[in-house]
Design a protein around this motif. Sequence first.
Motif, PDB file in Angstrom:
ATOM      1  N   LEU A  35       1.019  -7.662   8.954  1.00 21.48           N
ATOM      2  CA  LEU A  35       0.975  -8.740   7.963  1.00 21.48           C
ATOM      3  C   LEU A  35       2.281  -9.517   7.996  1.00 21.48           C
ATOM      4  CD1 LEU A  35      -0.528 -10.120   5.602  1.00 21.48           C
ATOM      5  CD2 LEU A  35       0.543  -8.433   4.079  1.00 21.48           C
ATOM      6  N   ARG A  36       2.163 -10.794   8.391  1.00 14.46           N
ATOM      7  CA  ARG A  36       3.304 -11.712   8.384  1.00 14.46           C
ATOM      8  C   ARG A  36       2.934 -12.909   7.519  1.00 14.46           C
ATOM      9  NH1 ARG A  36       3.249  -9.807  13.788  1.00 14.46           N
ATOM     10  NH2 ARG A  36       5.234  -8.884  14.427  1.00 14.46           N
ATOM     11  N   GLY A  37       3.474 -12.955   6.298  1.00 20.95           N
ATOM     12  CA  GLY A  37       3.091 -14.012   5.376  1.00 20.95           C
ATOM     13  C   GLY A  37       1.624 -13.908   5.041  1.00 20.95           C
ATOM     14  N   ASP A  38       0.864 -14.965   5.351  1.00 20.55           N
ATOM     15  CA  ASP A  38      -0.583 -14.959   5.134  1.00 20.55           C
ATOM     16  C   ASP A  38      -1.347 -14.662   6.422  1.00 20.55           C
ATOM     17  OD1 ASP A  38       0.086 -15.631   2.586  1.00 20.55           O
ATOM     18  OD2 ASP A  38      -0.865 -17.608   2.567  1.00 20.55           O
TER      19      ASP A  38
ATOM     20  N   PRO B 137      -1.050  -4.129  -7.310  1.00 26.15           N
ATOM     21  CA  PRO B 137       0.230  -4.621  -6.767  1.00 26.15           C
ATOM     22  C   PRO B 137       0.017  -5.351  -5.445  1.00 26.15           C
ATOM     23  CG  PRO B 137      -0.024  -2.308  -6.251  1.00 26.15           C
ATOM     24  CD  PRO B 137      -1.205  -2.683  -7.119  1.00 26.15           C
ATOM     25  N   GLN B 138       1.037  -6.001  -5.001  1.00 24.94           N
ATOM     26  CA  GLN B 138       0.998  -6.675  -3.711  1.00 24.94           C
ATOM     27  C   GLN B 138       1.050  -5.639  -2.588  1.00 24.94           C
ATOM     28  OE1 GLN B 138       3.817  -9.841  -3.437  1.00 24.94           O
ATOM     29  NE2 GLN B 138       3.699  -9.989  -1.199  1.00 24.94           N
ATOM     30  N   ALA B 139       0.302  -5.899  -1.508  1.00 27.46           N
ATOM     31  CA  ALA B 139       0.326  -4.996  -0.360  1.00 27.46           C
ATOM     32  C   ALA B 139       1.732  -4.937   0.238  1.00 27.46           C
ATOM     33  CB  ALA B 139      -0.672  -5.451   0.693  1.00 27.46           C
ATOM     34  N   GLN B 140       2.145  -3.743   0.631  1.00 27.29           N
ATOM     35  CA  GLN B 140       3.481  -3.531   1.165  1.00 27.29           C
ATOM     36  C   GLN B 140       3.429  -3.264   2.670  1.00 27.29           C
ATOM     37  OE1 GLN B 140       6.346  -3.782  -0.891  1.00 27.29           O
ATOM     38  NE2 GLN B 140       4.712  -4.641  -2.182  1.00 27.29           N
TER      39      GLN B 140
ATOM     40  N   GLU C  77     -12.353  -5.385   4.206  1.00 29.26           N
ATOM     41  CA  GLU C  77     -11.131  -4.954   3.539  1.00 29.26           C
ATOM     42  C   GLU C  77     -10.327  -6.176   3.100  1.00 29.26           C
ATOM     43  OE1 GLU C  77     -10.449  -0.712   5.883  1.00 29.26           O
ATOM     44  OE2 GLU C  77      -8.771  -2.092   5.588  1.00 29.26           O
ATOM     45  N   TYR C  78      -9.755  -6.072   1.927  1.00 29.51           N
ATOM     46  CA  TYR C  78      -8.969  -7.158   1.341  1.00 29.51           C
ATOM     47  C   TYR C  78      -7.549  -6.675   1.088  1.00 29.51           C
ATOM     48  CZ  TYR C  78     -13.429  -9.502   0.335  1.00 29.51           C
ATOM     49  OH  TYR C  78     -14.668 -10.105   0.430  1.00 29.51           O
ATOM     50  N   LEU C  79      -6.580  -7.544   1.355  1.00 27.97           N
ATOM     51  CA  LEU C  79      -5.184  -7.257   1.066  1.00 27.97           C
ATOM     52  C   LEU C  79      -4.674  -8.223   0.001  1.00 27.97           C
ATOM     53  CD1 LEU C  79      -5.527  -5.779   3.828  1.00 27.97           C
ATOM     54  CD2 LEU C  79      -3.111  -6.290   4.233  1.00 27.97           C
ATOM     55  N   HIS C  80      -3.971  -7.675  -0.985  1.00 28.00           N
ATOM     56  CA  HIS C  80      -3.422  -8.486  -2.061  1.00 28.00           C
ATOM     57  C   HIS C  80      -2.095  -9.088  -1.600  1.00 28.00           C
ATOM     58  CE1 HIS C  80      -1.965  -8.859  -6.492  1.00 28.00           C
ATOM     59  NE2 HIS C  80      -2.536  -9.975  -6.064  1.00 28.00           N
ATOM     60  N   LEU C  81      -2.035 -10.424  -1.560  1.00 32.91           N
ATOM     61  CA  LEU C  81      -0.836 -11.116  -1.120  1.00 32.91           C
ATOM     62  C   LEU C  81       0.092 -11.454  -2.265  1.00 32.91           C
ATOM     63  CD1 LEU C  81      -2.409 -13.570   1.490  1.00 32.91           C
ATOM     64  CD2 LEU C  81      -1.546 -11.255   1.845  1.00 32.91           C
ATOM     65  N   GLY C  82      -0.357 -11.158  -3.485  1.00 34.30           N
ATOM     66  CA  GLY C  82       0.430 -11.485  -4.663  1.00 34.30           C
ATOM     67  C   GLY C  82      -0.151 -12.669  -5.402  1.00 34.30           C
TER      68      GLY C  82
ATOM     69  N   GLY D 166      -2.515 -12.843  -7.453  1.00 36.76           N
ATOM     70  CA  GLY D 166      -3.970 -12.849  -7.502  1.00 36.76           C
ATOM     71  C   GLY D 166      -4.657 -13.313  -6.235  1.00 36.76           C
ATOM     72  N   ARG D 167      -3.910 -13.497  -5.149  1.00 37.46           N
ATOM     73  CA  ARG D 167      -4.498 -13.952  -3.881  1.00 37.46           C
ATOM     74  C   ARG D 167      -4.847 -12.737  -3.021  1.00 37.46           C
ATOM     75  NH1 ARG D 167      -1.188 -16.730  -0.444  1.00 37.46           N
ATOM     76  NH2 ARG D 167       0.634 -15.648  -1.336  1.00 37.46           N
ATOM     77  N   TRP D 168      -6.131 -12.627  -2.665  1.00 39.97           N
ATOM     78  CA  TRP D 168      -6.614 -11.540  -1.826  1.00 39.97           C
ATOM     79  C   TRP D 168      -7.114 -12.113  -0.502  1.00 39.97           C
ATOM     80  CZ3 TRP D 168      -6.694  -6.270  -3.074  1.00 39.97           C
ATOM     81  CH2 TRP D 168      -6.327  -5.956  -4.390  1.00 39.97           C
ATOM     82  N   LEU D 169      -6.727 -11.487   0.570  1.00 39.06           N
ATOM     83  CA  LEU D 169      -7.077 -11.955   1.914  1.00 39.06           C
ATOM     84  C   LEU D 169      -8.049 -10.984   2.558  1.00 39.06           C
ATOM     85  CD1 LEU D 169      -6.539 -13.928   4.286  1.00 39.06           C
ATOM     86  CD2 LEU D 169      -4.659 -12.413   4.973  1.00 39.06           C
ATOM     87  N   LEU D 170      -9.215 -11.500   2.980  1.00 48.61           N
ATOM     88  CA  LEU D 170     -10.203 -10.683   3.692  1.00 48.61           C
ATOM     89  C   LEU D 170      -9.816 -10.577   5.157  1.00 48.61           C
ATOM     90  CD1 LEU D 170     -12.962  -9.253   4.076  1.00 48.61           C
ATOM     91  CD2 LEU D 170     -13.980 -11.529   4.321  1.00 48.61           C
ATOM     92  N   ALA D 171      -9.729  -9.355   5.667  1.00 47.44           N
ATOM     93  CA  ALA D 171      -9.479  -9.153   7.093  1.00 47.44           C
ATOM     94  C   ALA D 171     -10.674  -9.681   7.883  1.00 47.44           C
ATOM     95  CB  ALA D 171      -9.264  -7.671   7.396  1.00 47.44           C
ATOM     96  N   ARG D 172     -10.442 -10.577   8.813  1.00 46.48           N
ATOM     97  CA  ARG D 172     -11.536 -11.197   9.555  1.00 46.48           C
ATOM     98  C   ARG D 172     -12.000 -10.341  10.728  1.00 46.48           C
ATOM     99  NH1 ARG D 172     -12.096 -16.503   7.699  1.00 46.48           N
ATOM    100  NH2 ARG D 172     -13.531 -16.999   9.395  1.00 46.48           N
ATOM    101  N   GLU D 173     -11.243  -9.305  11.044  1.00 51.31           N
ATOM    102  CA  GLU D 173     -11.662  -8.366  12.081  1.00 51.31           C
ATOM    103  C   GLU D 173     -11.653  -6.970  11.492  1.00 51.31           C
ATOM    104  OE1 GLU D 173      -9.694  -8.365  15.788  1.00 51.31           O
ATOM    105  OE2 GLU D 173      -9.908 -10.521  16.115  1.00 51.31           O
ATOM    106  N   GLY D 174     -12.823  -6.365  11.391  1.00 53.34           N
ATOM    107  CA  GLY D 174     -12.900  -4.994  10.910  1.00 53.34           C
ATOM    108  C   GLY D 174     -13.107  -4.042  12.061  1.00 53.34           C
ATOM    109  N   ARG D 175     -12.362  -2.980  12.072  1.00 52.11           N
ATOM    110  CA  ARG D 175     -12.581  -1.950  13.078  1.00 52.11           C
ATOM    111  C   ARG D 175     -11.970  -0.645  12.572  1.00 52.11           C
ATOM    112  NH1 ARG D 175      -8.424  -3.880  17.779  1.00 52.11           N
ATOM    113  NH2 ARG D 175      -8.931  -5.919  16.938  1.00 52.11           N
ATOM    114  N   MET D 176     -12.470   0.448  13.058  1.00 51.60           N
ATOM    115  CA  MET D 176     -11.926   1.742  12.673  1.00 51.60           C
ATOM    116  C   MET D 176     -10.648   2.058  13.443  1.00 51.60           C
ATOM    117  SD  MET D 176     -15.117   4.337  12.219  1.00 51.60           S
ATOM    118  CE  MET D 176     -16.199   3.675  13.478  1.00 51.60           C
TER     119      MET D 176
END
Length: 362
Positions: A69-72, A21-24, A46-51, A53-63
């Motif tokens: 998330l605003r749009g893309d 599903p799309q990330a909420q 980490e990837y977020l599904h924008l709907g 079939g579009r997945w967005l890779l987080a460009r900053e990873g941290r714990m």
Amino acid sequence: MELFPPYTPPDFTRSPLADAPQAQTAPAPADGVLPERFHATSNLPEYLHLGDGRWLLAREGRMDGVYLLRGDELRVVEPRAVRRGDPVVLARTGRGEEGVYVHADGFAVPAGAPADEFAFRTRNSRETPYSRSYDLLYDLLRHDRQQGHIVWVLGPAVAFDRDSRDAMAALVEAGYCHALLAGNALATHDLEAALFRTGLGQDIYTRELRPGGHCNHLDTINRVRRCGSLAVAIRELGISDGIMAACERQQVPWVLAGSIRDDGPLPGVIADACAAQDAMRVHARRATTVVALATQLHSIAFGNMLPGYQVDAAGTVRPVFFYVVDMSEFSVDKLANRGSLQAAPILTNVQDFVVNLRHNLC
């Protein structure tokens, strides 16, 4: 040897990701307060599904951050930085079933991993040979001097020895340091060595205890405070050698994070823990190779801020390398238990380590 292991992205055309599903999101109810079931970020890709079939890779990873998330547009921030109404991503799993996928095995299995179910010597220890670790580190530092961001995390032991102090300064002068993180003690004893040739009153070469030397670090702090800043003190006190002077000449930024034990402290030491964390995160966001020397608290703190990967302007994903140099495995074990699995130990004293690097790189 291959400098960076290749990165293999997830196959989003296969189940279960193809059916994800799309990330909420949900609005933050108040400043610094998160909605229920917020997603806590990791240092892995980490990837977020924008709907669609579009997945967005987080460009900053941290714990221990959260996604806004605003749009893309995707940002990762500390929970304390969230403001009322911010759209916080929700998820408590990372396998795609809530629109968030944590890609734990994107990088190839490292060379030397056991091919059999049972094998000896699969964990680094005092018995581990570190020749290959050094060779890889030389290559990494040469590469990242021009194409990366090298961060050093230093404990005061680096300044307690004449040769290691000179070697670290030489590495800074040669361009192998893009940022320096430490506490009050590293800078204090580096400047004490410049003014008195001692570290906590002990000669940095002969180890002779100087008469009244126990006051030397306090005299150093007092002189610098009289000058008003480290930069002014280095100039007005005629300090030309050492680590902090090299950083000033090369315009290398430094962050000195204070602790409850600090004497003085020196001007420029950040006593507010959140402000220090923010200043350190500036370099965590950019770091490509980190070398932490004989400082358990700063190594663990910065390691927990550090992403496991970086994404360049072309979208290429590379690992962030994190070396922890100490006499024991404690820091690396603690980091591993806190999620910083990329921390690699080199078990030796810091004097031998830094001098070895200088001889091979400078």
